[in-house]
Design a protein around this motif. Structure first.
Motif, short mmCIF file in Angstrom:
data_model
loop_
_atom_site.label_atom_id
_atom_site.label_comp_id
_atom_site.label_asym_id
_atom_site.label_seq_id
_atom_site.Cartn_x
_atom_site.Cartn_y
_atom_site.Cartn_z
N ARG A 88 5.29 14.26 0.62
CA ARG A 88 3.99 14.75 0.16
C ARG A 88 3.84 16.24 0.50
N GLU A 91 2.07 6.86 -6.81
CA GLU A 91 1.05 7.88 -7.12
C GLU A 91 1.61 9.28 -6.91
N LEU A 92 2.36 9.48 -5.83
CA LEU A 92 2.97 10.78 -5.58
C LEU A 92 4.00 11.12 -6.65
N LEU A 145 7.51 9.58 3.64
CA LEU A 145 6.50 9.76 2.60
C LEU A 145 5.62 10.97 2.89
N GLU A 146 5.22 11.14 4.15
CA GLU A 146 4.41 12.30 4.51
C GLU A 146 5.19 13.59 4.31
N ALA A 160 0.83 -1.20 0.00
CA ALA A 160 0.00 0.00 0.00
C ALA A 160 0.87 1.25 0.00
N GLN A 161 1.95 1.22 0.76
CA GLN A 161 2.84 2.38 0.79
C GLN A 161 3.54 2.58 -0.55
N ARG A 162 3.91 1.48 -1.20
CA ARG A 162 4.54 1.58 -2.51
C ARG A 162 3.58 2.20 -3.51
N SER A 163 2.31 1.86 -3.43
CA SER A 163 1.31 2.44 -4.33
C SER A 163 1.20 3.95 -4.10
N ARG A 164 1.24 4.38 -2.83
CA ARG A 164 1.17 5.81 -2.55
C ARG A 164 2.41 6.54 -3.05
#
Length: 208
Positions: free
Chosen positions: A99, A55-56, A95-96, A48-52
């Motif tokens: 973002r 996407e970013l 990641l945050e 799930a983190q890899r997908s985010r």
């Protein structure tokens, strides 16, 4: 002690050893099952983190980080899984932050808008002031032509510095992710004050 009593004692010891072995096997199976569940949960969270992340990266129009193959476990599985959980928490924090930075200007992203714009206007104002002082030292206002050239340069430099600062802010203050039509805060008055002050300084130097 009779032979029968000795036999019963050996049976009891054998039962105790067997019971301890069964309990150890049950604990080992339970431990293995909980480790497997943790691995499954980590795999789902990592995917799930890899997908985010992907996407970013697409939204920011940059290449996503390369994928790495899984490495075999070298030590205690529990220790390795604890380390993997810690790495996953660290990557979630990064990641945050990524973002957040993606929605900020790429140049000095952690600065406030007025601070960044003040630096831009200030650099162009400083360059304009240097040009004005050089002109004041080299151009003589002995005749009408010299006076016109001198006045034109002294007035044009602050205006040019303000215009260049305005355009530079439009380029450097646009975030990678965001509405490109969104109005940028250019600090119009701040730019006029900084760039216009060079005219006051140069005039003071001229008449002093």
């Amino acid at each position: 002690m009779s032979a029968f009593d000795d036999y019963l004692g050996q049976v009891r010891r054998l039962d105790e050893v067997r019971r301890n072995a069964d309990e150890a096997a049950a604990r080992s199976a339970s431990r293995t099952e909980s480790l497997g569940q943790r691995v499954d949960r980590l795999s789902e969270q990592a995917a799930a983190q890899r997908s985010r992340v992907d996407e970013l990266a697409r939204a920011a129009r940059v290449d996503p980080p390369p994928r790495t193959s899984a490495q075999p476990l070298d030590g205690d599985p529990a220790v390795e899984i604890d380390a993997a959980e810690a790495d996953l928490r660290t990557s979630a924090t990064e990641l945050e932050e990524a973002r957040f930075l993606a929605h900020r200007p790429p140049w000095l992203p952690k600065w406030r808008g007025d601070e960044r714009n003040g630096l831009v206007y200030g650099l162009f104002a400083l360059a304009a002031l240097v040009v004005q002082l050089v002109v004041l030292r080299t151009v003589k206002a002995d005749d009408l032509t010299g006076a016109i050239v001198l006045a034109g340069v002294l007035i044009a430099c602050p205006l040019l510095a303000f215009a260049l600062g305005w355009l530079t802010i439009g380029v450097t203050s646009r975030p990678r992710i965001g509405d490109q039509e969104e109005r940028l805060e250019r600090n119009f008055r701040l730019g006029l004050v900084l760039c216009g002050s060079t005219l006051v300084v140069s005039c003071f130097g001229f008449f002093s």
